[in-house]
Design a protein around this motif. Sequence first.
Motif, PDB file in Angstrom:
ATOM      1  N   TYR A 321      41.601  30.837  33.397  1.00  0.00           N
ATOM      2  CA  TYR A 321      42.792  29.975  33.401  1.00  0.00           C
ATOM      3  C   TYR A 321      43.864  30.433  34.375  1.00  0.00           C
ATOM      4  O   TYR A 321      44.919  29.831  34.453  1.00  0.00           O
ATOM      5  N   GLN A 322      43.557  31.499  35.122  1.00  0.00           N
ATOM      6  CA  GLN A 322      44.591  31.983  36.049  1.00  0.00           C
ATOM      7  C   GLN A 322      44.458  31.283  37.388  1.00  0.00           C
ATOM      8  O   GLN A 322      43.487  30.592  37.661  1.00  0.00           O
ATOM      9  N   LYS A 323      45.448  31.493  38.234  1.00  0.00           N
ATOM     10  CA  LYS A 323      45.435  30.947  39.602  1.00  0.00           C
ATOM     11  C   LYS A 323      44.412  31.758  40.399  1.00  0.00           C
ATOM     12  O   LYS A 323      44.398  32.998  40.305  1.00  0.00           O
ATOM     13  N   HIS A 324      43.532  31.054  41.145  1.00  0.00           N
ATOM     14  CA  HIS A 324      42.549  31.777  41.962  1.00  0.00           C
ATOM     15  C   HIS A 324      42.903  31.631  43.432  1.00  0.00           C
ATOM     16  O   HIS A 324      43.100  30.524  43.928  1.00  0.00           O
ATOM     17  N   ILE A 325      43.025  32.768  44.109  1.00  0.00           N
ATOM     18  CA  ILE A 325      43.304  32.746  45.545  1.00  0.00           C
ATOM     19  C   ILE A 325      42.087  33.356  46.237  1.00  0.00           C
ATOM     20  O   ILE A 325      41.916  34.568  46.288  1.00  0.00           O
ATOM     21  N   TYR A 326      41.200  32.472  46.661  1.00  0.00           N
ATOM     22  CA  TYR A 326      39.927  32.934  47.229  1.00  0.00           C
ATOM     23  C   TYR A 326      39.944  32.827  48.746  1.00  0.00           C
ATOM     24  O   TYR A 326      40.644  32.002  49.297  1.00  0.00           O
ATOM     25  N   ASN A 327      39.147  33.673  49.384  1.00  0.00           N
ATOM     26  CA  ASN A 327      38.729  33.333  50.751  1.00  0.00           C
ATOM     27  C   ASN A 327      37.219  33.521  50.774  1.00  0.00           C
ATOM     28  O   ASN A 327      36.642  34.087  49.859  1.00  0.00           O
ATOM     29  N   GLN A 328      36.580  33.011  51.797  1.00  0.00           N
ATOM     30  CA  GLN A 328      35.108  33.001  51.789  1.00  0.00           C
ATOM     31  C   GLN A 328      34.519  34.392  51.904  1.00  0.00           C
ATOM     32  O   GLN A 328      33.312  34.569  51.869  1.00  0.00           O
ATOM     33  N   ASP A 343      32.798  32.799  27.766  1.00  0.00           N
ATOM     34  CA  ASP A 343      33.909  32.994  28.708  1.00  0.00           C
ATOM     35  C   ASP A 343      33.405  33.462  30.068  1.00  0.00           C
ATOM     36  O   ASP A 343      33.869  32.999  31.118  1.00  0.00           O
ATOM     37  N   THR A 344      32.446  34.366  30.052  1.00  0.00           N
ATOM     38  CA  THR A 344      31.918  34.881  31.326  1.00  0.00           C
ATOM     39  C   THR A 344      31.168  33.786  32.076  1.00  0.00           C
ATOM     40  O   THR A 344      31.307  33.630  33.287  1.00  0.00           O
ATOM     41  N   LYS A 349      31.126  29.711  36.551  1.00  0.00           N
ATOM     42  CA  LYS A 349      31.104  28.323  37.028  1.00  0.00           C
ATOM     43  C   LYS A 349      32.286  28.062  37.960  1.00  0.00           C
ATOM     44  O   LYS A 349      32.167  27.350  38.953  1.00  0.00           O
ATOM     45  N   ILE A 350      33.430  28.667  37.665  1.00  0.00           N
ATOM     46  CA  ILE A 350      34.617  28.496  38.539  1.00  0.00           C
ATOM     47  C   ILE A 350      34.297  29.028  39.937  1.00  0.00           C
ATOM     48  O   ILE A 350      34.566  28.379  40.946  1.00  0.00           O
ATOM     49  N   ALA A 351      33.683  30.197  39.990  1.00  0.00           N
ATOM     50  CA  ALA A 351      33.350  30.798  41.297  1.00  0.00           C
ATOM     51  C   ALA A 351      32.310  29.951  42.027  1.00  0.00           C
ATOM     52  O   ALA A 351      32.413  29.706  43.226  1.00  0.00           O
ATOM     53  N   ASN A 352      31.325  29.465  41.266  1.00  0.00           N
ATOM     54  CA  ASN A 352      30.306  28.605  41.891  1.00  0.00           C
ATOM     55  C   ASN A 352      30.945  27.335  42.443  1.00  0.00           C
ATOM     56  O   ASN A 352      30.662  26.914  43.556  1.00  0.00           O
ATOM     57  N   GLU A 353      31.847  26.739  41.654  1.00  0.00           N
ATOM     58  CA  GLU A 353      32.501  25.489  42.102  1.00  0.00           C
ATOM     59  C   GLU A 353      33.379  25.707  43.338  1.00  0.00           C
ATOM     60  O   GLU A 353      33.609  24.818  44.127  1.00  0.00           O
ATOM     61  N   ALA A 354      33.833  26.969  43.517  1.00  0.00           N
ATOM     62  CA  ALA A 354      34.643  27.284  44.717  1.00  0.00           C
ATOM     63  C   ALA A 354      33.735  27.671  45.888  1.00  0.00           C
ATOM     64  O   ALA A 354      34.194  28.150  46.913  1.00  0.00           O
ATOM     65  N   ASN A 355      32.416  27.481  45.669  1.00  0.00           N
ATOM     66  CA  ASN A 355      31.432  27.801  46.725  1.00  0.00           C
ATOM     67  C   ASN A 355      31.473  29.254  47.173  1.00  0.00           C
ATOM     68  O   ASN A 355      31.219  29.547  48.343  1.00  0.00           O
ATOM     69  N   LEU A 356      31.815  30.132  46.253  1.00  0.00           N
ATOM     70  CA  LEU A 356      31.820  31.561  46.600  1.00  0.00           C
ATOM     71  C   LEU A 356      30.437  32.133  46.370  1.00  0.00           C
ATOM     72  O   LEU A 356      29.653  31.595  45.575  1.00  0.00           O
TER      73      LEU A 356
END
Length: 580
Positions: A321-328, A343-344, A349-356
């Motif tokens: 639920y936190q703000k994610h600041i990703y770069n590739q 939870d894990t 799924k959040i990371a997958n959806e961000a294409n990381l």
Amino acid sequence: MCGIVGYIGNNAIKNTITGLKNLEYRGYDSSGIAYIKNNKVIIKKEVGRIDNLLTNLDYDNSVNIAIAHTRWATHGEANKTNAHPHKVGKITLVHNGIIENYEKLKEDLTDYSLISDTDTEVIAALIDKLYNKYSDMKLVLSKVTNLLKGSYALAIINDDIKDKMFAIRKDSPLIVGYDNKSTIIASDIPAILHVTKKYYLLNNYDILEISSNKLNIYDKDLNKIVKEENTYDADSTTISKDGYEHYMLKEINEEPDIFKNILDKYIINDKIVDIYDISKYENIEIVACGSATHAGLIGKYYIENLASIKTSVYYASEYRYQKHIYNQKTLVIVISQSGETADTKEALKIANEANLDTLAIVNVYKSSIARLAKNVIYTHAKIEVAVATTKAYMAQCLILLLLALKVNPDKTIINELHNIPNIMKKYIKKDYKEIASVISNYDHIFYLGRLVDYYLALEGSLKLKEISYIHSEAYPAGELKHGTISLMDNNVLVIAIVTDNKIKDKTISNIKEITARGAKVIAITNDNREFSDYKVLIEDNILIPFITIIPMQLIAYEVAKIKKCDIDKPRNLAKSVTVE
Ligand code: BG6
């Protein structure tokens, strides 16, 4: 966490109960079984341990269909009414998961008078209502997938169809084991091994129609699907304590061999092999729950110090639920023994959806998280039964060290790795009863440490409170003076982890601040100097965290024994929390 078992074949009651007992480790507070005898559905359920259910259970070996359940209370307290199986109309079922829209669904089921507080009973009513309308179970289950929100693994029997069992899953784990004369469905592998080692993994919305000699699997559109066969490769066909008093003690004793097996698998001729290469990343985010998070912190220590990659560690329930600041150039690593922790899984799924790029470090082969991550490394710690993890936590720490060594193959460390199993054995053999008896007299305990010693302190503290129910918290030693030191008096015991040679003098001065205020201090340390009331001395070693783990785990174990706690199945805990 709840566990479900369903079995079709000879001696169904006995085989179902055996499977259910092998799910006890998941944690539960009531249990129940339903079976078909003389064309009637018989239901028996009890609060407390499965042994309560077995009292006066009719082990009629002519019965050939049964479903059973261990319940870890989510909706409604632990009582017989809320225990599963639930029967509504013609439908009897058991459920693992949480239905988030069950109250909304209940509004359209006013023609049913439901008696429990559970979401599960609502599912049974919904299926009964749809069955009375469509009289085709497969079609009904296909429709149910569009109505239920949340997670579920269901095993279902229907009064009208006494030679079949049905099942469906979404987000809660479910596997189906089979041999040529029986079929068993269960939440996890240990529940099927007394019947078969052959099994299929199920995807979300897979619908099963099971009869004694036929297993049909359909997708939600009712297309028949063929599954890849799996064979469980462990040598044990059942899980046992191998003569140890508790699974936890057995699993601590397995740690040296597991450590060696991991080295044999991932280090060939001093080269790190089959370990994901993290060198191209600028930023690593490690996400997990419970002890797996503490392993992640040990990973942070090694990855930052050996591979010089910025590494952050998060509790999955916060991360989601936190703000994610990703770069590739970000890699997300999720760690999970069970590979099913909700939870894990959602964090992944959040990371997958961000294409990381994602990497899962998992113990259970082809578990949901292992199948969701783009890359997976298995910890090969074999089945871990005790709810409080020990060997899997240690294996996670080792895999994370190997990730760092893959980038920077430090020869001294690689050589020393091979010595650790024998050193571990030495500390497993030592006696911690005396120090445990000191600890068992206290109600409030602080674990302290700095940097990697603090990361170890977090795990030592969790181990103690999980199984002995003594209030304990871990604190960075240097932070204590900013507030918490106000709690230090002669009612408090401090367990200080003092092994990091670069920084231990600072920790020792913190200890002096504490003893000056009346608290007693136990030091787990490689330092011979006198600075504490009690000392657990461990030898210095470049890989000392892997040695420190052993006394920390065994001390917690001995304290829990003194307190006569249920060490393998601590109250309120679950081996894997597959609900949020
Ligand atoms: C808790 C277990 O429920 O979940 C812990 O009791 C575990 O032992 C934590 O560390 C995370 O579970 P997993 O399976 O994701 O490692």
